[in-house]
Design a protein around this motif. Structure first.
Motif: not given
Length: 73
Positions: A19-30, A32-36, A39-46
């Motif tokens: 459970x700890x590893x899953x929560x760390x994965x969500x906080x550390x990977x998922x 930031x992915x949602x935040x970025x 931006x990636x979509x906008x830059x790719x379209x540009x």
């Protein structure tokens, strides 16, 4: 070393460590992915719009909005 019982618990998803590893994965990977992602979509379209304009002959390969990159120190 992990015992067979500990391995079985972890495989079944009943381990506190799991459970700890899953929560760390969500906080550390998922998150930031949602935040970025926007931006990636906008830059790719540009970039794709630039490629279409360039292929249509409306733009040259020269980058007019930036200085040349200095590659030597």
């Amino acid at each position: 070393m992990v015992s067979a019982q500990q391995f079985g618990e972890a495989a079944a998803g009943r381990s506190d460590d799991d459970a700890v590893l899953r929560s760390q994965h969500v906080a550390g990977v998922e998150v930031p992915q949602q935040l970025v992602a926007p931006v990636v979509k906008r830059e790719l379209n540009s970039f794709l719009a630039f490629v279409k304009r360039r292929d249509a002959g409306l733009e040259t390969d020269e980058d007019t909005d930036q200085e040349p990159v200095k590659t030597t120190v």
